[in-house]
Scaffold this active site. Structure first.
Site, PDB file in Angstrom:
ATOM      1  N   TYR A   1     -10.229  -2.223   4.134  1.00 35.54           N
ATOM      2  CA  TYR A   1     -11.526  -2.161   3.453  1.00 35.54           C
ATOM      3  C   TYR A   1     -11.402  -1.339   2.163  1.00 35.54           C
ATOM      4  CZ  TYR A   1     -16.387  -0.501   2.794  1.00 35.54           C
ATOM      5  OH  TYR A   1     -17.608  -0.170   2.276  1.00 35.54           O
TER       6      TYR A   1
HETATM    7  P1  NAP Z   1     -24.953  -3.582   5.875  1.00 34.58           P
HETATM    8  O1  NAP Z   1     -26.112  -2.719   6.228  1.00 34.58           O
HETATM    9  O2  NAP Z   1     -23.945  -3.913   6.910  1.00 34.58           O
HETATM   10  O3  NAP Z   1     -25.519  -4.942   5.227  1.00 34.58           O
HETATM   11  C1  NAP Z   1     -24.596  -5.899   4.776  1.00 34.58           C
HETATM   12  C2  NAP Z   1     -25.316  -7.060   4.142  1.00 34.58           C
HETATM   13  O4  NAP Z   1     -24.306  -7.963   3.650  1.00 34.58           O
HETATM   14  C3  NAP Z   1     -26.170  -7.857   5.124  1.00 34.58           C
HETATM   15  O5  NAP Z   1     -27.301  -8.335   4.429  1.00 34.58           O
HETATM   16  C4  NAP Z   1     -25.255  -9.024   5.506  1.00 34.58           C
HETATM   17  O6  NAP Z   1     -25.959 -10.210   5.876  1.00 34.58           O
HETATM   18  C5  NAP Z   1     -24.521  -9.253   4.201  1.00 34.58           C
HETATM   19  N1  NAP Z   1     -23.245  -9.947   4.371  1.00 34.58           N
HETATM   20  C6  NAP Z   1     -22.174  -9.578   5.125  1.00 34.58           C
HETATM   21  N2  NAP Z   1     -21.197 -10.495   5.008  1.00 34.58           N
HETATM   22  C7  NAP Z   1     -21.664 -11.454   4.171  1.00 34.58           C
HETATM   23  C8  NAP Z   1     -21.134 -12.662   3.665  1.00 34.58           C
HETATM   24  N3  NAP Z   1     -19.902 -13.090   3.991  1.00 34.58           N
HETATM   25  N4  NAP Z   1     -21.900 -13.420   2.842  1.00 34.58           N
HETATM   26  C9  NAP Z   1     -23.149 -13.007   2.501  1.00 34.58           C
HETATM   27  N5  NAP Z   1     -23.706 -11.869   2.932  1.00 34.58           N
HETATM   28  C10 NAP Z   1     -22.962 -11.106   3.768  1.00 34.58           C
HETATM   29  O7  NAP Z   1     -24.116  -2.936   4.646  1.00 34.58           O
HETATM   30  P2  NAP Z   1     -24.468  -1.729   3.654  1.00 34.58           P
HETATM   31  O8  NAP Z   1     -24.068  -0.467   4.293  1.00 34.58           O
HETATM   32  O9  NAP Z   1     -25.824  -1.889   3.097  1.00 34.58           O
HETATM   33  O10 NAP Z   1     -23.370  -2.004   2.513  1.00 34.58           O
HETATM   34  C11 NAP Z   1     -23.658  -2.735   1.339  1.00 34.58           C
HETATM   35  C12 NAP Z   1     -22.476  -2.604   0.404  1.00 34.58           C
HETATM   36  O11 NAP Z   1     -22.210  -1.222   0.132  1.00 34.58           O
HETATM   37  C13 NAP Z   1     -21.174  -3.158   0.974  1.00 34.58           C
HETATM   38  O12 NAP Z   1     -20.433  -3.792  -0.049  1.00 34.58           O
HETATM   39  C14 NAP Z   1     -20.443  -1.934   1.475  1.00 34.58           C
HETATM   40  O13 NAP Z   1     -19.058  -2.107   1.503  1.00 34.58           O
HETATM   41  C15 NAP Z   1     -20.867  -0.915   0.441  1.00 34.58           C
HETATM   42  N6  NAP Z   1     -20.772   0.472   0.918  1.00 34.58           N
HETATM   43  C16 NAP Z   1     -21.508   0.927   1.990  1.00 34.58           C
HETATM   44  C17 NAP Z   1     -21.364   2.244   2.407  1.00 34.58           C
HETATM   45  C18 NAP Z   1     -22.125   2.814   3.583  1.00 34.58           C
HETATM   46  O14 NAP Z   1     -21.779   3.933   4.036  1.00 34.58           O
HETATM   47  N7  NAP Z   1     -23.136   2.147   4.111  1.00 34.58           N
HETATM   48  C19 NAP Z   1     -20.485   3.094   1.734  1.00 34.58           C
HETATM   49  C20 NAP Z   1     -19.762   2.607   0.674  1.00 34.58           C
HETATM   50  C21 NAP Z   1     -19.920   1.299   0.260  1.00 34.58           C
HETATM   51  P3  NAP Z   1     -26.595 -10.388   7.368  1.00 34.58           P
HETATM   52  O15 NAP Z   1     -27.766  -9.433   7.417  1.00 34.58           O
HETATM   53  O16 NAP Z   1     -26.987 -11.820   7.423  1.00 34.58           O
HETATM   54  O17 NAP Z   1     -25.517 -10.001   8.335  1.00 34.58           O
END
Ligand code: NAP
Length: 248
Positions: free
Chosen positions: A157
């Site tokens: 990742y």
């Molecule tokens: P999350 O709560 O798991 O939500 C992920 C979202 O992405 C959901 O809407 C999911 O759709 C969608 N998704 C996953 N795979 C997909 C695909 N193949 N095609 C289209 N949509 C897809 O994630 P988050 O924590 O908000 O993270 C958002 C971004 O921030 C990500 O890129 C993550 O790597 C980055 N990030 C997060 C953190 C953290 O601590 N949370 C830290 C650093 C970076 P469904 O709802 O339909 O499953």
């Protein structure tokens, strides 16, 4: 005229918070999701109830034909595209590299890297002045894990997000004279459901003492940085990576 911001993975977490904030700021919002229709529709309903314009579209961003269909929907149903937030991203259950199978690597890279690449490509063809567009903005999502590589947890990742940072810098310079700015945010520990996918639903609470601010961040705090980078307030910023990480 109102313009559209497309947010991939906008049904939950950081993407949903960004959709709500940018809608409040007066933009038409198209959110994409993978399989969780109910949460995406709830975000759309909230925006519409507040008087905004919003749509949601199911599409797996790792699949070229589905990305094409997603942008065809935007062309057909929404005001002109003004910005893309490449937010959709996944993390697999924490493991050591020697225990990760190739299918996992492919899934993580296909979603986080290829998905962002294909969406950026499609957005540029609509926004770049080189293609007759009016300009625009792309914001990519990295992670503070790029600083450590996430050993013993999610090296795949972290590596995928390092690719995103280099992609951001290169693409920003490539299209800088064509009216499109390309930037990234680098969130730290943010309290969303992504940690459950990594096998540690309580991670935001458990890991907070490693954060200099001694707390996890909120999706809304990341949304503020994304909204700034999207906006004309960031008109001279391109190729930038903004930390939203509580000091990590
Ligand atoms: P999350 O709560 O798991 O939500 C992920 C979202 O992405 C959901 O809407 C999911 O759709 C969608 N998704 C996953 N795979 C997909 C695909 N193949 N095609 C289209 N949509 C897809 O994630 P988050 O924590 O908000 O993270 C958002 C971004 O921030 C990500 O890129 C993550 O790597 C980055 N990030 C997060 C953190 C953290 O601590 N949370 C830290 C650093 C970076 P469904 O709802 O339909 O499953």
């Amino acid at each position: 005229m109102q313009k559209t911001i497309l947010i991939t993975g906008g049904g939950r977490g950081i993407g949903a918070a960004t959709a709500r904030l940018l809608a409040q700021q007066g933009h038409a919002i198209c959110i994409n999701y993978s399989s969780n229709q109910a949460t995406a529709q709830a975000v759309v309903k909230d925006i519409q109830a507040a008087g905004g314009q919003a749509w949601c579209v199911a599409a797996d961003v790792s699949q070229a034909d589905q990305v094409q269909a997603l942008f065809a929907f935007v062309d057909r149903e929404c005001p002109p595209l003004y910005a893309l937030v490449n937010n959709a991203g996944i993390v697999a259950p924490y493991a050591r590299v020697e225990d990760m199978d190739v299918a996992r690597f492919q899934r993580v890279f296909a979603t986080n890297v290829m998905g962002s690449f294909m969406c950026a490509q499609a957005a540029l063809k609509r926004m770049s002045t080189r293609h007759g567009g009016a300009g625009g903005s792309i914001v990519n999502l990295s992670t503070a894990f790029v600083k450590t590589g996430a050993p013993g947890m999610a090296v795949d990742y972290a590596a995928s997000k390092s690719a995103i940072e280099t992609f951001t810098i290169g693409l920003a310079r490539e299209v800088a004279a064509e009216g499109v700015r390309v930037n990234a945010v680098r969130p730290g520990l943010i309290d969303t459901e992504i940690h459950a996918a990594a096998g540690d639903a309580d991670r935001a609470n458990k890991a907070k003492d490693f954060v200099p601010m001694k707390r996890a961040g909120r999706a809304e705090e990341v949304a503020q940085a994304i909204a700034w980078l999207v906006s004309d307030a960031a008109s001279y910023s391109t190729g930038a990576v903004v930390d939203v990480s509580g000091g990590v």
